[in-house]
Design a protein around this motif. Structure first.
Motif, PDB file in Angstrom:
ATOM      1  N   THR A  33      19.380 -54.256 -27.178  1.00 15.97           N
ATOM      2  CA  THR A  33      19.723 -53.743 -28.387  1.00 15.97           C
ATOM      3  C   THR A  33      18.582 -52.783 -28.984  1.00 15.97           C
ATOM      4  O   THR A  33      17.389 -53.097 -29.131  1.00 15.97           O
ATOM      5  N   PHE A  34      18.939 -51.633 -29.095  1.00 17.77           N
ATOM      6  CA  PHE A  34      18.000 -50.380 -29.822  1.00 17.77           C
ATOM      7  C   PHE A  34      18.944 -49.259 -29.962  1.00 17.77           C
ATOM      8  O   PHE A  34      19.866 -48.902 -29.513  1.00 17.77           O
ATOM      9  N   THR A  35      18.059 -48.355 -30.726  1.00 10.87           N
ATOM     10  CA  THR A  35      18.580 -47.026 -31.177  1.00 10.87           C
ATOM     11  C   THR A  35      17.590 -45.857 -30.987  1.00 10.87           C
ATOM     12  O   THR A  35      16.409 -46.247 -31.047  1.00 10.87           O
ATOM     13  N   THR A  42      11.416 -40.716 -28.366  1.00  7.25           N
ATOM     14  CA  THR A  42      11.428 -42.397 -28.111  1.00  7.25           C
ATOM     15  C   THR A  42      10.911 -42.513 -26.655  1.00  7.25           C
ATOM     16  O   THR A  42      11.554 -42.316 -25.806  1.00  7.25           O
ATOM     17  N   PHE A  44      10.496 -44.943 -23.653  1.00  4.52           N
ATOM     18  CA  PHE A  44      11.452 -46.058 -23.060  1.00  4.52           C
ATOM     19  C   PHE A  44      10.266 -46.727 -21.867  1.00  4.52           C
ATOM     20  O   PHE A  44      10.176 -46.195 -21.140  1.00  4.52           O
ATOM     21  N   HIS A 208       8.073 -42.871 -31.160  1.00  8.46           N
ATOM     22  CA  HIS A 208       8.621 -44.207 -31.451  1.00  8.46           C
ATOM     23  C   HIS A 208       8.647 -45.087 -29.970  1.00  8.46           C
ATOM     24  O   HIS A 208       8.655 -44.087 -28.873  1.00  8.46           O
ATOM     25  N   ILE A 210      10.080 -47.972 -27.446  1.00 12.76           N
ATOM     26  CA  ILE A 210      11.074 -49.228 -27.035  1.00 12.76           C
ATOM     27  C   ILE A 210      10.473 -49.611 -25.963  1.00 12.76           C
ATOM     28  O   ILE A 210      10.529 -49.066 -24.643  1.00 12.76           O
ATOM     29  N   LEU A 217      14.483 -56.766 -24.819  1.00  8.37           N
ATOM     30  CA  LEU A 217      13.723 -55.836 -25.809  1.00  8.37           C
ATOM     31  C   LEU A 217      12.395 -56.777 -26.163  1.00  8.37           C
ATOM     32  O   LEU A 217      12.290 -57.971 -26.337  1.00  8.37           O
ATOM     33  N   ASP A 220       9.899 -52.901 -30.640  1.00  8.15           N
ATOM     34  CA  ASP A 220      10.719 -51.631 -31.120  1.00  8.15           C
ATOM     35  C   ASP A 220       9.590 -51.358 -32.096  1.00  8.15           C
ATOM     36  O   ASP A 220       9.913 -51.708 -33.141  1.00  8.15           O
ATOM     37  N   THR A 221       8.807 -50.219 -31.808  1.00  5.80           N
ATOM     38  CA  THR A 221       7.781 -49.954 -32.713  1.00  5.80           C
ATOM     39  C   THR A 221       7.161 -48.642 -32.522  1.00  5.80           C
ATOM     40  O   THR A 221       7.887 -47.756 -31.846  1.00  5.80           O
TER      41      THR A 221
END
Length: 252
Positions: A33-35, A42, A44, A208, A210, A217, A220-221
């Motif tokens: 789960t992430f956005t 972002t 990854f 950001h 992920i 996960l 998430d930071t």
């Protein structure tokens, strides 16, 4: 590119919720789960085999999840009539017929989405391939293929961009170019999700992060939060993901 996107526009969000995928005994995504949000680069991240590429394939509908969902602007990517106008993606820079020129490769993609030749010329210029656009892709270096892959991702002028290892094969000038491009896309209000193993580059460009390991996960930071108490983002990443790395070894 047209500046038509606004930070905070929910229509541009990549949303992954409870995403799971197994291939036989291998778990590629495990309740992930992430956005990824507009106006933000972002990063990854994850070790080899962590599930980054699989997750991106699931977002694009190239594979079907066993559970959960991946949405772009609140809808499955495959449900859009002209999906390249919504999300542009680079997954594999080498997946272009070597006998085709860069111009004709992009022109073929453009025709599938009702995009005119002028846009093809514009993205070729944007990625620095105008002078070699009529050369066959088989003669391209890896860095040139990466630029062509980015051009294809930008072809539909999408509000969301997802790039898997776009920095591979780029020379120093190319690294500066991709940094500036990603920042321009985010500053224009687009959602930018980019994977990379180059921690030094992620430290420079990501807003950001992920981080995943074995499909789960891990973090998430922000880069600053992840790096806190470490000499570099790379050190923080290695410590965080050591238990989930596919390979373990000690330098001699």
């Amino acid at each position: 590119m047209r500046s038509r996107h606004r930070p905070g526009d929910d229509q541009l969000v990549i949303e992954v919720r409870g995403l799971s995928k197994r291939y036989g005994p291998t778990t590629a995504a495990d309740s992930l789960t992430f956005t990824a949000k507009p106006g933000v680069i972002t990063g990854f991240l994850g070790p080899n085999g962590a599930g980054k590429s699989t997750t991106m394939r699931l977002v694009l509908g190239l594979d079907r999840p066993d559970a959960g969902h991946a949405l772009v602007g609140g809808r499955p990517y495959w449900s859009y009539r002209r999906p390249m106008r919504e999300l542009g993606a680079l997954l594999e820079a080498g997946s272009v017929h070597p006998g085709r020129t860069a111009f004709h490769h992009l022109l073929w993609l453009a025709h599938t989405h009702g995009i005119g030749p002028s846009r093809v010329l514009a993205v070729l210029d944007q990625v620095g391939l105008s002078d070699v656009a009529r050369r066959r892709v088989g003669a391209y270096s890896l860095g040139m293929r990466q630029r062509l892959g980015v051009a294809a991702a930008l072809l539909g002028d999408p509000g969301t961009v997802m790039l898997d290892e776009p920095m591979n094969g780029l020379d120093p000038e190319g690294m500066v170019w991709i940094r500036r491009l990603l920042r321009t896309l985010a500053d224009d209000g687009r959602t930018v999700l980019v994977s990379s193993h180059l921690m030094s580059e992620m430290e420079k460009i990501a807003d950001h992060l992920i981080v995943i390991g074995r499909g789960r996960l891990v973090a998430d930071t922000t880069p600053a939060q992840l790096r806190a108490g470490h000499d570099s983002l790379e050190d923080a990443f290695l410590e965080l993901t050591r238990a989930t790395a596919e390979y373990h070894g000690r330098a001699r």
